[in-house]
Design a protein around this motif. Sequence first.
Motif, PDB file in Angstrom:
ATOM      1  N   ARG A 159       0.707  -1.079  -0.071  1.00  0.00           N
ATOM      2  CA  ARG A 159       0.294   0.214   0.267  1.00  0.00           C
ATOM      3  C   ARG A 159       0.785   1.125   0.508  1.00  0.00           C
ATOM      4  O   ARG A 159       0.480   2.456   0.558  1.00  0.00           O
ATOM      5  N   GLU A 160       1.748   1.224  -0.606  1.00  0.00           N
ATOM      6  CA  GLU A 160       2.786   1.972  -1.330  1.00  0.00           C
ATOM      7  C   GLU A 160       2.427   3.704  -1.734  1.00  0.00           C
ATOM      8  O   GLU A 160       1.920   4.640  -1.284  1.00  0.00           O
ATOM      9  N   THR A 161       1.520   2.834  -2.436  1.00  0.00           N
ATOM     10  CA  THR A 161      -0.132   3.952  -3.702  1.00  0.00           C
ATOM     11  C   THR A 161      -1.223   2.856  -3.684  1.00  0.00           C
ATOM     12  O   THR A 161      -1.241   1.728  -4.047  1.00  0.00           O
ATOM     13  N   ARG A 162      -2.177   3.867  -2.800  1.00  0.00           N
ATOM     14  CA  ARG A 162      -3.839   3.020  -3.422  1.00  0.00           C
ATOM     15  C   ARG A 162      -3.771   2.560  -4.467  1.00  0.00           C
ATOM     16  O   ARG A 162      -3.683   3.671  -5.537  1.00  0.00           O
ATOM     17  N   LEU A 163      -4.004   1.472  -4.881  1.00  0.00           N
ATOM     18  CA  LEU A 163      -5.081   0.968  -5.947  1.00  0.00           C
ATOM     19  C   LEU A 163      -6.291   0.753  -6.588  1.00  0.00           C
ATOM     20  O   LEU A 163      -6.460  -0.526  -4.917  1.00  0.00           O
ATOM     21  N   SER A 164      -7.013   1.260  -6.970  1.00  0.00           N
ATOM     22  CA  SER A 164      -8.490   0.602  -7.385  1.00  0.00           C
ATOM     23  C   SER A 164      -8.919   0.036  -8.576  1.00  0.00           C
ATOM     24  O   SER A 164      -8.607   1.208  -9.870  1.00  0.00           O
ATOM     25  N   VAL A 165      -9.403  -0.777  -8.483  1.00  0.00           N
ATOM     26  CA  VAL A 165      -9.836  -1.344  -9.892  1.00  0.00           C
ATOM     27  C   VAL A 165     -10.966  -2.060 -10.129  1.00  0.00           C
ATOM     28  O   VAL A 165     -11.896  -2.381  -9.338  1.00  0.00           O
ATOM     29  N   GLY A 166     -11.992  -1.505 -10.743  1.00  0.00           N
ATOM     30  CA  GLY A 166     -13.497  -1.831 -11.120  1.00  0.00           C
ATOM     31  C   GLY A 166     -13.581  -3.151 -12.110  1.00  0.00           C
ATOM     32  O   GLY A 166     -13.466  -3.099 -13.279  1.00  0.00           O
ATOM     33  N   ALA A 167     -14.998  -3.780 -12.377  1.00  0.00           N
ATOM     34  CA  ALA A 167     -15.086  -4.657 -12.695  1.00  0.00           C
ATOM     35  C   ALA A 167     -16.738  -4.943 -11.642  1.00  0.00           C
ATOM     36  O   ALA A 167     -17.190  -4.306 -10.978  1.00  0.00           O
ATOM     37  N   VAL A 168     -17.421  -5.503 -12.596  1.00  0.00           N
ATOM     38  CA  VAL A 168     -18.972  -6.055 -12.346  1.00  0.00           C
ATOM     39  C   VAL A 168     -19.513  -7.451 -11.930  1.00  0.00           C
ATOM     40  O   VAL A 168     -18.818  -8.512 -12.317  1.00  0.00           O
ATOM     41  N   ASN A 169     -19.919  -7.802 -11.246  1.00  0.00           N
ATOM     42  CA  ASN A 169     -20.408  -8.862 -10.813  1.00  0.00           C
ATOM     43  C   ASN A 169     -21.309  -9.706 -11.096  1.00  0.00           C
ATOM     44  O   ASN A 169     -22.407  -9.001 -12.453  1.00  0.00           O
ATOM     45  N   VAL A 170     -20.213 -11.142 -12.468  1.00  0.00           N
ATOM     46  CA  VAL A 170     -21.930 -11.299 -13.682  1.00  0.00           C
ATOM     47  C   VAL A 170     -23.266 -11.802 -12.728  1.00  0.00           C
ATOM     48  O   VAL A 170     -23.874 -11.627 -13.705  1.00  0.00           O
ATOM     49  N   GLY A 213     -15.052  -3.906 -15.729  1.00  0.00           N
ATOM     50  CA  GLY A 213     -16.268  -2.826 -15.566  1.00  0.00           C
ATOM     51  C   GLY A 213     -16.866  -1.393 -16.207  1.00  0.00           C
ATOM     52  O   GLY A 213     -17.949  -1.168 -15.667  1.00  0.00           O
ATOM     53  N   GLY A 214     -16.310  -1.820 -17.436  1.00  0.00           N
ATOM     54  CA  GLY A 214     -16.770  -0.600 -18.233  1.00  0.00           C
ATOM     55  C   GLY A 214     -17.801  -1.046 -18.900  1.00  0.00           C
ATOM     56  O   GLY A 214     -19.276   0.178 -18.855  1.00  0.00           O
ATOM     57  N   LEU A 215     -19.076  -1.879 -17.947  1.00  0.00           N
ATOM     58  CA  LEU A 215     -20.236  -2.442 -18.791  1.00  0.00           C
ATOM     59  C   LEU A 215     -21.101  -1.835 -17.561  1.00  0.00           C
ATOM     60  O   LEU A 215     -21.741  -1.194 -18.134  1.00  0.00           O
ATOM     61  N   VAL A 216     -20.445  -0.835 -16.240  1.00  0.00           N
ATOM     62  CA  VAL A 216     -21.799  -0.487 -15.738  1.00  0.00           C
ATOM     63  C   VAL A 216     -21.393   0.700 -15.588  1.00  0.00           C
ATOM     64  O   VAL A 216     -21.399   2.018 -15.982  1.00  0.00           O
ATOM     65  N   SER A 217     -19.694   0.991 -14.895  1.00  0.00           N
ATOM     66  CA  SER A 217     -19.018   2.255 -15.375  1.00  0.00           C
ATOM     67  C   SER A 217     -18.366   2.898 -15.874  1.00  0.00           C
ATOM     68  O   SER A 217     -16.951   1.370 -15.362  1.00  0.00           O
ATOM     69  N   ASN A 218     -17.316   2.959 -16.863  1.00  0.00           N
ATOM     70  CA  ASN A 218     -16.576   3.149 -17.376  1.00  0.00           C
ATOM     71  C   ASN A 218     -15.100   4.548 -17.021  1.00  0.00           C
ATOM     72  O   ASN A 218     -13.540   4.028 -17.643  1.00  0.00           O
ATOM     73  N   THR A 219     -15.393   4.936 -15.414  1.00  0.00           N
ATOM     74  CA  THR A 219     -14.741   6.379 -15.063  1.00  0.00           C
ATOM     75  C   THR A 219     -14.331   6.024 -13.563  1.00  0.00           C
ATOM     76  O   THR A 219     -15.943   6.209 -13.089  1.00  0.00           O
ATOM     77  N   PRO A 220     -13.962   5.838 -13.364  1.00  0.00           N
ATOM     78  CA  PRO A 220     -13.743   5.510 -11.281  1.00  0.00           C
ATOM     79  C   PRO A 220     -13.787   6.813 -11.014  1.00  0.00           C
ATOM     80  O   PRO A 220     -13.739   6.723  -9.506  1.00  0.00           O
ATOM     81  N   LEU A 221     -14.374   7.707 -11.330  1.00  0.00           N
ATOM     82  CA  LEU A 221     -14.286   9.138 -10.699  1.00  0.00           C
ATOM     83  C   LEU A 221     -15.578   9.043  -9.152  1.00  0.00           C
ATOM     84  O   LEU A 221     -14.819   9.563  -8.419  1.00  0.00           O
ATOM     85  N   GLN A 222     -16.785   8.466  -9.583  1.00  0.00           N
ATOM     86  CA  GLN A 222     -17.695   8.239  -9.039  1.00  0.00           C
ATOM     87  C   GLN A 222     -16.707   7.668  -7.079  1.00  0.00           C
ATOM     88  O   GLN A 222     -17.592   7.682  -5.950  1.00  0.00           O
ATOM     89  N   TRP A 223     -15.585   6.117  -7.565  1.00  0.00           N
ATOM     90  CA  TRP A 223     -15.376   5.675  -6.405  1.00  0.00           C
ATOM     91  C   TRP A 223     -14.681   6.861  -6.061  1.00  0.00           C
ATOM     92  O   TRP A 223     -14.555   6.679  -4.472  1.00  0.00           O
ATOM     93  N   MET A 224     -13.910   7.735  -6.502  1.00  0.00           N
ATOM     94  CA  MET A 224     -13.320   8.611  -5.449  1.00  0.00           C
ATOM     95  C   MET A 224     -13.752   9.110  -4.644  1.00  0.00           C
ATOM     96  O   MET A 224     -13.712   9.468  -4.113  1.00  0.00           O
ATOM     97  N   VAL A 225     -14.673   9.774  -5.190  1.00  0.00           N
ATOM     98  CA  VAL A 225     -15.726  11.056  -4.812  1.00  0.00           C
ATOM     99  C   VAL A 225     -16.450   9.785  -3.340  1.00  0.00           C
ATOM    100  O   VAL A 225     -16.665  10.369  -2.328  1.00  0.00           O
ATOM    101  N   ASP A 226     -16.851   9.055  -3.356  1.00  0.00           N
ATOM    102  CA  ASP A 226     -18.001   8.226  -2.299  1.00  0.00           C
ATOM    103  C   ASP A 226     -16.577   7.322  -1.986  1.00  0.00           C
ATOM    104  O   ASP A 226     -17.522   6.974  -0.696  1.00  0.00           O
ATOM    105  N   SER A 227     -16.178   7.336  -1.866  1.00  0.00           N
ATOM    106  CA  SER A 227     -14.655   6.598  -0.700  1.00  0.00           C
ATOM    107  C   SER A 227     -14.190   7.611   0.895  1.00  0.00           C
ATOM    108  O   SER A 227     -15.367   8.330   0.571  1.00  0.00           O
ATOM    109  N   GLU A 228     -14.913   6.408   1.476  1.00  0.00           N
ATOM    110  CA  GLU A 228     -15.190   6.931   2.477  1.00  0.00           C
ATOM    111  C   GLU A 228     -13.906   7.779   3.325  1.00  0.00           C
ATOM    112  O   GLU A 228     -13.862   9.039   4.344  1.00  0.00           O
ATOM    113  N   SER A 229     -12.665   8.035   2.773  1.00  0.00           N
ATOM    114  CA  SER A 229     -11.558   8.910   3.232  1.00  0.00           C
ATOM    115  C   SER A 229     -11.008   9.665   2.660  1.00  0.00           C
ATOM    116  O   SER A 229     -10.272   9.265   1.225  1.00  0.00           O
TER     117      SER A 229
END
Length: 382
Positions: A159-170, A213-229
Amino acid sequence: MQRPPFDCIALLLQGGGAMGAYQGGVYQALAEAKLHPDWVAGISIGAINSAIIAGNAPEQRVDRLRAFWELVSAPAGGALAAAWFGNFLGAASDAIHGLADQFSAGQVIMRGVPGFFSPRFPPPWLSPAGSGAATSFYDTGALKATLESMIDFDRINARETRLSVGAVNVRTGNFAYFDNETQPIRPDHVMASGALPPGFPAIEIDGEHYWDGGLVSNTPLQWMVDSESRRDTLAFQVDLWSARGDLPADLAGVAIRQKEIQFSSRTRAGGDQLKELQKIRGELAQLLERLPDDLKASPDIAHLVSFSDPKVYNVVQLIYRSKAYEGNTKDYEFSRGSMEDHWSAGYEDALRALSHKRIFARPDRADGYFSFDFAEADPIAK
């Protein structure tokens, strides 16, 4: 460059297949300016680029990104033919260039991409039902080996750098983010983010199967906004699909425009929503300040206090602008020439953005939010 006055520098990378080399060019410019992100988040090809960045030391990241993109754009087969056409014709017209790109994309369909994916044999309709081979046209086993050779997953999970990758549960259809803040990240998590059907098979993780994850949302902006930290954040949002475009004149144009609309994921609308949310937070913070102390201490008010926690955001939007000759195969046209063009475009666009010193200043408005759209001729803060 001195570090800007923000707690977090975020890099948000959209999906877009072969156009992802644009993000490599953007990162090169950021690295040269010593703007190393604290948080990288990506979808699909953006997830692969993000993992390469997070999984290498800062001084190695650009070289590793180049190594990946040179591998998957190896000048073989159709790519060589496309390069020959370009050299032979010299200053070729857009139509000729487009034909060369189409030829190269056709070779990708037939032969796959080195270090990435290869066609299945026998084809899926001759494979046992329920198997990965029966549900996809290509095998992505080569990608796992590539990721393991180019990414230090121990570094990611340190966790030297935070990494988030998005996918969709089939199975459920729900969006999911794999984040090293909450779980160990493995090559399978990155592959799941880019498992676009029906080309690629779903990736199994802990008993569940995931697609791109692009099937639902192809841009991580919302994840950044919704993050608790939540933290004061300077975000570079690097998109590969433009939400804006002209009315198509033929079916080929319709195919291109359909992809652009589908995969741009309304990034500007997401920015507008963040701006409105920031405005509400600011107004709520001012209202709470006027409350008597006994009311502020009330449990009923505690949630509102946490929601109104004043943080600021600068969002710098960099959007790849397609060339006139690029058709609806541009996301799987992996020729070396196109890769170099995409990389150079990202580098030049990022240099242009970094020359605007206003992007490094904290917002001085009540809503604590600025966005800079560098797809515009004059990227005035909005």
